[in-house]
Scaffold this motif. Structure first.
Motif, PDB file in Angstrom:
ATOM      1  N   ARG A  84      19.552 120.878  47.115  1.00 53.88           N
ATOM      2  CA  ARG A  84      20.491 120.144  46.937  1.00 53.88           C
ATOM      3  C   ARG A  84      20.825 119.254  47.436  1.00 53.88           C
ATOM      4  O   ARG A  84      21.811 119.856  48.367  1.00 53.88           O
ATOM      5  CB  ARG A  84      21.377 121.231  46.589  1.00 53.88           C
ATOM      6  CG  ARG A  84      21.510 122.231  44.884  1.00 53.88           C
ATOM      7  CD  ARG A  84      22.436 123.824  44.639  1.00 53.88           C
ATOM      8  NE  ARG A  84      22.395 124.432  43.327  1.00 53.88           N
ATOM      9  CZ  ARG A  84      21.938 124.233  42.759  1.00 53.88           C
ATOM     10  NH1 ARG A  84      22.977 122.832  41.718  1.00 53.88           N
ATOM     11  NH2 ARG A  84      21.344 124.862  41.656  1.00 53.88           N
ATOM     12  N   PRO A  85      20.924 118.709  48.042  1.00 51.44           N
ATOM     13  CA  PRO A  85      20.884 117.438  48.881  1.00 51.44           C
ATOM     14  C   PRO A  85      22.472 116.815  48.442  1.00 51.44           C
ATOM     15  O   PRO A  85      22.782 116.698  47.761  1.00 51.44           O
ATOM     16  CB  PRO A  85      20.198 115.806  48.811  1.00 51.44           C
ATOM     17  CG  PRO A  85      18.800 116.122  47.297  1.00 51.44           C
ATOM     18  CD  PRO A  85      19.582 117.322  46.522  1.00 51.44           C
ATOM     19  N   LEU A 125      20.432 114.289  56.089  1.00 47.76           N
ATOM     20  CA  LEU A 125      19.408 113.791  55.237  1.00 47.76           C
ATOM     21  C   LEU A 125      20.149 111.843  54.990  1.00 47.76           C
ATOM     22  O   LEU A 125      19.586 110.850  55.088  1.00 47.76           O
ATOM     23  CB  LEU A 125      19.675 114.094  53.836  1.00 47.76           C
ATOM     24  CG  LEU A 125      19.220 115.299  53.577  1.00 47.76           C
ATOM     25  CD1 LEU A 125      19.287 116.072  52.160  1.00 47.76           C
ATOM     26  CD2 LEU A 125      17.110 115.581  54.067  1.00 47.76           C
ATOM     27  N   THR A 126      21.542 111.356  54.604  1.00 48.22           N
ATOM     28  CA  THR A 126      22.148 110.497  55.087  1.00 48.22           C
ATOM     29  C   THR A 126      21.550 109.625  55.861  1.00 48.22           C
ATOM     30  O   THR A 126      21.840 108.348  55.569  1.00 48.22           O
ATOM     31  CB  THR A 126      23.884 110.400  54.582  1.00 48.22           C
ATOM     32  OG1 THR A 126      23.872 112.133  53.696  1.00 48.22           O
ATOM     33  CG2 THR A 126      24.050 109.307  54.719  1.00 48.22           C
ATOM     34  N   ARG A 128      10.984 127.952  44.805  1.00 47.88           N
ATOM     35  CA  ARG A 128      11.981 127.016  45.201  1.00 47.88           C
ATOM     36  C   ARG A 128      13.360 127.501  44.222  1.00 47.88           C
ATOM     37  O   ARG A 128      14.018 127.997  44.421  1.00 47.88           O
ATOM     38  CB  ARG A 128      11.956 125.584  44.667  1.00 47.88           C
ATOM     39  CG  ARG A 128      10.951 125.006  45.664  1.00 47.88           C
ATOM     40  CD  ARG A 128      10.631 123.290  45.684  1.00 47.88           C
ATOM     41  NE  ARG A 128       9.815 122.964  45.792  1.00 47.88           N
ATOM     42  CZ  ARG A 128      10.209 122.026  46.995  1.00 47.88           C
ATOM     43  NH1 ARG A 128      11.338 122.484  48.128  1.00 47.88           N
ATOM     44  NH2 ARG A 128       8.886 121.860  48.181  1.00 47.88           N
ATOM     45  N   SER A 129      13.122 127.679  42.501  1.00 47.19           N
ATOM     46  CA  SER A 129      13.834 128.061  41.442  1.00 47.19           C
ATOM     47  C   SER A 129      14.421 129.321  41.581  1.00 47.19           C
ATOM     48  O   SER A 129      15.562 129.403  41.439  1.00 47.19           O
ATOM     49  CB  SER A 129      12.663 127.961  39.616  1.00 47.19           C
ATOM     50  OG  SER A 129      12.045 126.483  39.882  1.00 47.19           O
ATOM     51  N   ARG A 130      13.340 130.324  42.050  1.00 45.03           N
ATOM     52  CA  ARG A 130      13.872 131.781  42.384  1.00 45.03           C
ATOM     53  C   ARG A 130      15.386 131.153  43.283  1.00 45.03           C
ATOM     54  O   ARG A 130      16.573 132.277  43.412  1.00 45.03           O
ATOM     55  CB  ARG A 130      12.899 132.250  42.651  1.00 45.03           C
ATOM     56  CG  ARG A 130      13.499 133.843  42.590  1.00 45.03           C
ATOM     57  CD  ARG A 130      11.916 134.521  42.207  1.00 45.03           C
ATOM     58  NE  ARG A 130      12.460 136.989  42.847  1.00 45.03           N
ATOM     59  CZ  ARG A 130      11.568 137.359  42.463  1.00 45.03           C
ATOM     60  NH1 ARG A 130      10.272 137.137  42.750  1.00 45.03           N
ATOM     61  NH2 ARG A 130      12.666 138.951  42.565  1.00 45.03           N
ATOM     62  N   LEU A 150      19.142 126.157  50.724  1.00 46.70           N
ATOM     63  CA  LEU A 150      17.791 125.835  50.234  1.00 46.70           C
ATOM     64  C   LEU A 150      16.742 124.929  51.119  1.00 46.70           C
ATOM     65  O   LEU A 150      16.820 123.698  50.477  1.00 46.70           O
ATOM     66  CB  LEU A 150      17.051 126.182  49.258  1.00 46.70           C
ATOM     67  CG  LEU A 150      15.952 125.946  48.291  1.00 46.70           C
ATOM     68  CD1 LEU A 150      15.291 127.692  49.498  1.00 46.70           C
ATOM     69  CD2 LEU A 150      15.649 126.712  47.205  1.00 46.70           C
ATOM     70  N   VAL A 151      15.985 125.340  51.964  1.00 46.14           N
ATOM     71  CA  VAL A 151      15.114 123.624  52.434  1.00 46.14           C
ATOM     72  C   VAL A 151      13.547 124.675  51.908  1.00 46.14           C
ATOM     73  O   VAL A 151      12.959 125.590  52.780  1.00 46.14           O
ATOM     74  CB  VAL A 151      15.687 123.342  53.487  1.00 46.14           C
ATOM     75  CG1 VAL A 151      14.685 122.208  54.069  1.00 46.14           C
ATOM     76  CG2 VAL A 151      17.407 123.339  53.918  1.00 46.14           C
TER      77      VAL A 151
END
Length: 602
Positions: free
Chosen positions: A136-137, A143-144, A255-257, A265-266
């Protein structure tokens, strides 16, 4: 390191030696700025370790690059891949994990070419890969800053121009981050991870131009004030990090779990090897998900502060002693586990490789001070560096004092106040001071005290030790002759690699994470949570030791109080010798007014 550039000479391509130089300079830059970056770390968790995590990630990349140069004469492709792979293996924390993916993204392009146009494409691929790795960026983060760097140099051109455009774009975006996240604006700071990336890009610009970039010194931090709740505070209780060997399809399911289990989460990496980072309440479920996806290893589980911890109803020993069943504690304290590649912190200078503090039963004696320091103190001059440690019990106070530390005593139910810590730092009379609070609940008090003394011109670093055994481990690897930043990182690594436990006696009937305890029960706390409830101190201690050593260990530290049963330490030492042949044990005596037993496992 590559050859020094001559005046007005600039690189046109990033050859292997230039990449090596960039890696070394990035490592040095993050070392210089580590403390300042730690100090502005308020997102996603205000745990004050982003600078340290980035530094340790860069250190792993630097070691990997030096290893390939020691083995052969690598080309550019081999060097950038080694840099990225080393960062992947050694990534620490949220920002360190993202940095490793940025380097991996760059490596995929720079392996094919290393002029300015390739660098521009490499930075674009790095920004894309990093965003893809984050579940979830969020804007206003590293990141920006990475996207801004890529956008600023998208037109390509000569290597120097691309590197300068990327740096200036990143620096401009960094300055704007404080207005993009409410938590940064309230704290009056820029994003810590973004600040680290600017340092890495500054090292790149210096490598290709031979000149350090011009940039204004960071604005001083505002005076310490009562902190508001930040994003991440009151959130998940644990940070879980592990390397994972798994295929692409299995990682997508993972990733989904994990996204459903927690936040931050990364997942970075590829080609069968991944680095997984997530904040969760159920650490076991996060590890189990990794087991189902493939083979996880180098697993690190870190418990955040009690405010971020268990669901309602899961109390701690303090709850039992006070009769409460809820959560309590200070905001945002966080003890990160840092260490060497094998997961342990090693001291240098002892024949057996272990870190020993003075006064131990095994006869080792290591001191922090020197005769020169004593002479300076006698003349009223400031000594170069000092340690201030908060300790329970007169025995531990004496032990730390013999090792050269200024000590502050804490008594049951009477933690030292901010003024006491300020006075202790002043009493140390040093230009540089390392502060060891040795208690999660003292983190905020210690941070406020450090800010006050910094205003007086003293350089103070706060190592987030959460227990006295972590403070002992940190003190054991202290080297006054090292650079201050390096010394602080080494002490932080030694402390973080020391798992800790405490035995206490419940004063009231209460609900705990291990079940219901009755008044008089012996509580075995591991990393702050009640893990064992027993009736006998010695038997409960054995059970706690077995649980801690089931995860591995090389050295057990026992700290016993005066009122513990006679022979407790000897019994536990024998238990370790009998069941764990490769594990050594060292015992210290805490004296009166200390918990019955403290345990550390390195």
């Amino acid at each position: 390191m590559s050859r020094a550039l001559q005046p007005d000479e600039e690189l046109v391509e990033l050859d292997a030696e230039a990449v090596r130089t960039w890696c070394a300079r990035a490592f040095d830059a993050l070392g210089r700025e580590r403390e300042e970056i730690d100090a502005i770390n308020v997102y996603p968790v205000a745990d004050g370790d982003t600078g340290t995590n980035l530094y340790l990630t860069a250190e792993a990349a630097h070691r990997a690059v030096e290893a390939v140069f020691a083995a052969s004469g690598p080309d550019t492709a081999e060097t950038v891949r080694a840099m990225a792979h080393g960062a992947l293996l050694g990534a620490r924390g949220n920002s360190g994990t993202i940095l490793s993916q940025l380097l991996r993204g760059m490596a995929t392009v720079l392996a094919d070419g290393c002029d300015g146009d390739h660098l521009a494409r490499a930075l674009a691929e790095a920004a894309r890969a990093a965003r893809q790795a984050v579940a979830r960026p969020v804007e206003g983060t590293i990141l920006t800053v990475a996207s801004a760097a890529a956008g600023a140099c998208a037109a390509g051109g000569p290597l120097v121009r691309v590197a300068r455009d990327a740096y200036e774009g990143a620096a401009g975006a960094l300055a704007a981050t404080s207005g993009q996240l409410d938590v940064l604006e309230r704290a009056g700071v820029v994003d810590a991870g973004g600040r680290g990336l600017v340092a890495v890009l500054g090292a790149l610009l210096e490598t290709v131009t031979g000149r350090a970039p011009d940039h204004a010194a960071p604005a001083p931090l505002p005076p310490a004030a009562p902190r508001e709740k930040c994003a991440g505070e009151g959130g998940p209780a644990y940070e879980v990090i592990y390397l994972l060997e798994a295929g692409d399809a299995a990682v997508e399911l993972l990733r989904s779990r994990l996204d459903a289990l927690g936040e931050s989460l990364v997942v970075v990496g590829g080609d069968g090897l991944w680095n997984v980072h997530v904040h969760v309440d159920d650490a076991g479920a996060a590890v189990e998900a990794g087991v189902e996806a493939g083979r996880p290893h180098r697993i690190r589980i870190t418990h955040f502060a009690p405010d971020a911890a268990p669901a309602p109803g899961r109390g701690t020993a303090q709850d039992a002693r006070s009769g409460g069943g809820g959560r309590h504690g200070t905001d945002g304290a966080h003890g990160q586990r840092y260490g060497t590649d094998d997961g342990y912190a090693h001291a240098c200078g002892t024949e057996d490789g272990y870190a020993h503090a003075c006064g131990a039963d095994d006869g080792y004696a290591h001191t922090c001070g020197t005769e020169d320091d004593a002479a300076r103190a006698a003349r009223g001059e400031r000594v170069p560096r000092a340690i201030v440690a908060v300790v329970p019990g007169e025995g531990l106070a004496g032990l730390c004092a013999e090792a050269g530390a200024t000590t502050v005593r804490t008594r049951p139910g009477e933690p030292p106040a901010e003024d006491e810590l300020v006075e202790a730092v002043r009493r140390a009379h040093a230009r540089e001071v390392v502060l060891l609070p040795n208690d999660t609940d003292l983190r905020e008090t210690a941070a406020a005290a450090a800010e006050r003394v910094r205003a007086e011109g003293v350089r103070v670093a706060l190592v987030p030790t959460r227990a006295a055994v972590q403070g002992i481990a940190a003190l054991a690897v202290h080297e006054p002759g090292r650079r201050f930043d390096e010394d602080v990182v080494a002490m932080t690594a030694a402390a973080g690699a020391t798992r800790y436990a405490e035995l206490a006696v419940a004063e009231h009937r209460s609900f705990t994470s291990a079940g219901v305890c009755q008044a008089g029960d012996v509580l075995g706390l591991i990393e702050g949570d009640v893990a064992v409830i027993g009736e006998d101190l010695t038997e409960t201690a054995r059970t706690v030791l077995d649980r801690m050593l089931s995860a591995g260990g090389e050295l057990v530290t026992l700290v016993v109080a005066d009122d513990t049963p006679p022979g407790l330490a000897a019994d536990l030492e024998q238990h370790v010798r009998r069941g764990y042949l490769a594990v050594d044990t060292v015992t210290y005596h805490a004296g009166a007014e200390a918990p019955p037993l403290l345990i550390g496992v390195e």
